[in-house]
Design a protein around this motif. Structure first.
Motif, mmCIF file in Angstrom:
data_model
loop_
_atom_site.group_PDB
_atom_site.id
_atom_site.type_symbol
_atom_site.label_atom_id
_atom_site.label_comp_id
_atom_site.label_asym_id
_atom_site.label_seq_id
_atom_site.Cartn_x
_atom_site.Cartn_y
_atom_site.Cartn_z
ATOM 1 N N VAL A 1 -2.246 -12.750 39.262
ATOM 2 C CA VAL A 1 -3.056 -13.947 39.088
ATOM 3 C C VAL A 1 -2.237 -14.988 38.336
ATOM 4 O O VAL A 1 -1.597 -14.681 37.313
ATOM 5 C CB VAL A 1 -4.347 -13.609 38.327
ATOM 6 C CG1 VAL A 1 -5.200 -14.857 38.171
ATOM 7 C CG2 VAL A 1 -5.103 -12.519 39.048
ATOM 8 N N SER A 2 -2.265 -16.232 38.831
ATOM 9 C CA SER A 2 -1.499 -17.293 38.183
ATOM 10 C C SER A 2 -2.146 -17.695 36.864
ATOM 11 O O SER A 2 -3.316 -17.419 36.595
ATOM 12 C CB SER A 2 -1.404 -18.506 39.111
ATOM 13 O OG SER A 2 -2.690 -19.014 39.365
ATOM 14 N N ASP A 3 -1.376 -18.369 36.030
ATOM 15 C CA ASP A 3 -1.886 -18.812 34.735
ATOM 16 C C ASP A 3 -2.987 -19.856 34.888
ATOM 17 O O ASP A 3 -3.936 -19.900 34.090
ATOM 18 C CB ASP A 3 -0.733 -19.387 33.891
ATOM 19 C CG ASP A 3 0.302 -18.324 33.574
ATOM 20 O OD1 ASP A 3 -0.060 -17.131 33.567
ATOM 21 O OD2 ASP A 3 1.470 -18.705 33.346
ATOM 22 N N GLU A 4 -2.890 -20.719 35.918
ATOM 23 C CA GLU A 4 -3.943 -21.729 36.140
ATOM 24 C C GLU A 4 -5.267 -21.059 36.467
ATOM 25 O O GLU A 4 -6.339 -21.474 35.994
ATOM 26 C CB GLU A 4 -3.515 -22.674 37.246
ATOM 27 C CG GLU A 4 -2.271 -23.480 36.914
ATOM 28 C CD GLU A 4 -1.845 -24.370 38.063
ATOM 29 O OE1 GLU A 4 -2.487 -24.258 39.126
ATOM 30 O OE2 GLU A 4 -0.893 -25.149 37.920
ATOM 31 N N LYS B 1 -6.141 -17.997 35.557
ATOM 32 C CA LYS B 1 -6.613 -17.313 34.344
ATOM 33 C C LYS B 1 -7.299 -18.310 33.423
ATOM 34 O O LYS B 1 -8.297 -17.979 32.764
ATOM 35 C CB LYS B 1 -5.445 -16.653 33.628
ATOM 36 C CG LYS B 1 -4.941 -15.418 34.317
ATOM 37 C CD LYS B 1 -3.817 -14.778 33.507
ATOM 38 C CE LYS B 1 -3.315 -13.504 34.157
ATOM 39 N NZ LYS B 1 -2.208 -12.853 33.369
ATOM 40 N N ALA B 2 -6.789 -19.538 33.377
ATOM 41 C CA ALA B 2 -7.416 -20.526 32.501
ATOM 42 C C ALA B 2 -8.819 -20.911 32.998
ATOM 43 O O ALA B 2 -9.674 -21.294 32.187
ATOM 44 C CB ALA B 2 -6.525 -21.770 32.417
ATOM 45 N N LEU B 3 -9.032 -20.825 34.267
ATOM 46 C CA LEU B 3 -10.344 -21.169 34.808
ATOM 47 C C LEU B 3 -11.367 -20.071 34.577
ATOM 48 O O LEU B 3 -12.576 -20.334 34.531
ATOM 49 C CB LEU B 3 -10.240 -21.449 36.327
ATOM 50 C CG LEU B 3 -9.405 -22.660 36.715
ATOM 51 C CD1 LEU B 3 -9.293 -22.740 38.236
ATOM 52 C CD2 LEU B 3 -10.041 -23.940 36.178
ATOM 53 N N ILE B 4 -10.928 -18.815 34.446
ATOM 54 C CA ILE B 4 -11.828 -17.679 34.272
ATOM 55 C C ILE B 4 -12.189 -17.545 32.799
ATOM 56 O O ILE B 4 -11.308 -17.420 31.958
ATOM 57 C CB ILE B 4 -11.212 -16.392 34.817
ATOM 58 C CG1 ILE B 4 -10.855 -16.536 36.302
ATOM 59 C CG2 ILE B 4 -12.144 -15.189 34.608
ATOM 60 C CD1 ILE B 4 -10.101 -15.366 36.881
ATOM 61 N N MET B 5 -13.461 -17.594 32.507
ATOM 62 C CA MET B 5 -13.913 -17.472 31.126
ATOM 63 C C MET B 5 -13.827 -16.010 30.679
ATOM 64 O O MET B 5 -14.232 -15.105 31.393
ATOM 65 C CB MET B 5 -15.342 -17.949 30.977
ATOM 66 C CG MET B 5 -15.566 -19.390 31.389
ATOM 67 S SD MET B 5 -14.593 -20.557 30.415
ATOM 68 C CE MET B 5 -15.366 -20.307 28.799
ATOM 69 N N GLY B 6 -13.288 -15.749 29.415
ATOM 70 C CA GLY B 6 -13.204 -14.401 28.854
ATOM 71 C C GLY B 6 -12.103 -13.599 29.498
ATOM 72 O O GLY B 6 -12.147 -12.371 29.368
#
Length: 449
Positions: free
Chosen positions: A439-442, A444-449
């Motif tokens: 999973v890309s960092d972008e 991961k930033a969108l997924i809460m928790g």
């Protein structure tokens, strides 16, 4: 042309005529002095004005096409008068004549005024009070013959439409204009009341001549006895009814004779046409077919959408009837062939064979090749389904509805659920670019928790 003796029958008889319900609504919106009349139903095929005159004439020898031809001749004979008098209301005379020469063309003011001179009668034109527009000049007018001839009678024609006012306004952008003519006739009850009034005048109190102061005077003789007068009225009514029945029987006999003569004339005409076609050359036949095709194409171009839909509906009905007829003929021919084969087998009559379905058929050794056909034709139907076929269908159903066949998995590349049987399992060790599956960092930033 022999002139007509136009003595119209303007009494509406429910046994002979049909009430036009839609035109009745338009008549209620006309002037009050015509509300007692009844609109009679005529065919709405573009020749309704001529159909109205034919209905009032009550003469089976006169047709609407003859009236149209006579109207055109009348207009061409007195072209100057009609053009100068009515061209400002209806339009150019030459364009109107060209349209008038085609059947099923809507009639206008030219035709109404010309028809006055053909049967020598006055025509009263009634226009409903809806939307006068360009027809203001012809609203509730009485047109008289052009020639200096005393009119024999007066008839009444109503401008109407085949649809009611709301339907017409929906189709014509909230405007209304007529497209149909209907004749207006008096009620039969009113006619009988007039006859009763005439009868009462005949049965008036008698007068007697006497002398008073040596001068002759007329005095009335009162009649106080009711039975003789009733007997006299009944006798007169019987005589009137008998005379009317004799007249109606005579008219019916004349009508039947004319109809029989017409059928004989049509039969002779068909025989002449058939003989001429049989004796015609190939070139004449091709010319006739070419002319028929040209006339058919021209009539189809000039016909309205309603006529086109009616023609297509009739063609579909004829095609369906032909298909049903062919099916019935084929079914009858098959039954006849089976019966003939059965008869041949029975007539051979050498020995008797019992089939599985219990039918006894006699046949000879020479006709043994016909037996399989009879067996197939008389076999039982439908046959029961075999147990093996049922078990095979059940096994296929159970296999396709099992957990192994319906199992699903998620694709590691596109993240879509798909059947496990159509998926391919690959070890992670064989994947060279495993970083592409992370999973890309972008994300991961969108997924809460």
């Amino acid at each position: 042309m022999v002139p007509y003796e136009f003595r119209p029958n303007q009494v509406f008889d429910p046994k002979k005529h049909i009430l036009d319900v839609v035109a009745k609504q338009y008549l209620e919106q006309a002037t009050s002095d015509v509300h007692h009349l009844v609109p009679a139903d005529v065919v709405a095929d573009g020749n309704c004005l001529y159909h109205s005159i034919v209905l009032l004439m009550n003469n089976p020898a006169v047709t609407w096409s003859e009236l149209r031809v006579r109207t055109v001749i009348e207009l061409m004979t007195n072209e100057t008068y009609y053009s100068n008098t009515y061209s400002h209301c209806v339009g150019p005379f030459d364009i109107a004549i060209q349209a008038m020469c085609r059947k099923s063309t809507f009639s206008e003011l030219y035709e109404i005024t010309a028809l006055c001179n053909i049967p020598k009668c006055n025509i009263r034109s009634i226009y409903p009070k809806i939307d006068l527009r360009d027809h203001t000049a012809i609203v509730n007018n009485t047109f008289m013959p052009l020639l200096p001839t005393v009119a024999n009678c007066e008839i009444t024609i109503l401008w109407a439409h085949t649809l009611n006012e709301n339907e017409v306004r929906i189709k014509n952008n909230s405007t209304w204009s007529p497209n149909h003519f209907v004749p207006l006739m008096s009620r039969l009850i009113q006619h009988e009341r007039d006859n009763n009034n005439q009868l009462a005048s005949v049965l008036a109190t008698p007068e007697k001549k006497t002398f008073k102061n040596n001068a002759a005077i007329q005095i009335r003789i009162p009649e106080f006895q009711s039975s003789p007068s009733r007997r006299l009225r009944s006798e007169i009514n019987i005589d009137t009814d008998s005379s009317q029945s004799i007249i109606s029987d005579t008219m019916l006999h004349d009508h039947n004779d004319k109809e029989e003569q017409r059928q004989v004339r049509l039969k002779k005409k068909k025989e002449r046409v058939r003989s001429s076609r049989l004796n015609a050359t190939e070139e004449a036949r091709q010319n006739r077919l070419r002319g028929e095709r040209h006339r058919s194409q021209t009539s189809r171009k000039n016909q309205t959408e309603e006529h086109r839909l009616n023609r297509l509906e009739q063609q579909r009905k004829r095609s369906q009837a032909n298909r049903e007829k062919k099916k019935n003929e084929k079914r009858m021919s098959d039954n006849i062939s089976i019966q003939q084969q059965t008869t041949q087998m029975q007539s051979a009559g050498a020995e008797e064979v019992t089939l599985q379905d219990g039918i006894n058929i006699s046949h000879s050794i020479s006709n043994a090749n016909i037996l399989p056909k009879i067996r197939n034709a008389t076999s039982s139907w439908p046959e029961p389904i075999s147990r093996d076929l049922k078990e095979g269908c059940l096994k296929k159903f159970l296999y396709r509805m099992s957990m192994s066949a319906l199992a699903e998995t998620t694709c590691a590349v596109c993240n879509i659920r798909s059947p496990m049987q159509k998926s391919k399992s690959v070890p992670v060790s064989k994947i060279t670019s495993t970083e592409l599956l992370k999973v890309s960092d972008e994300t991961k930033a969108l997924i809460m928790g």
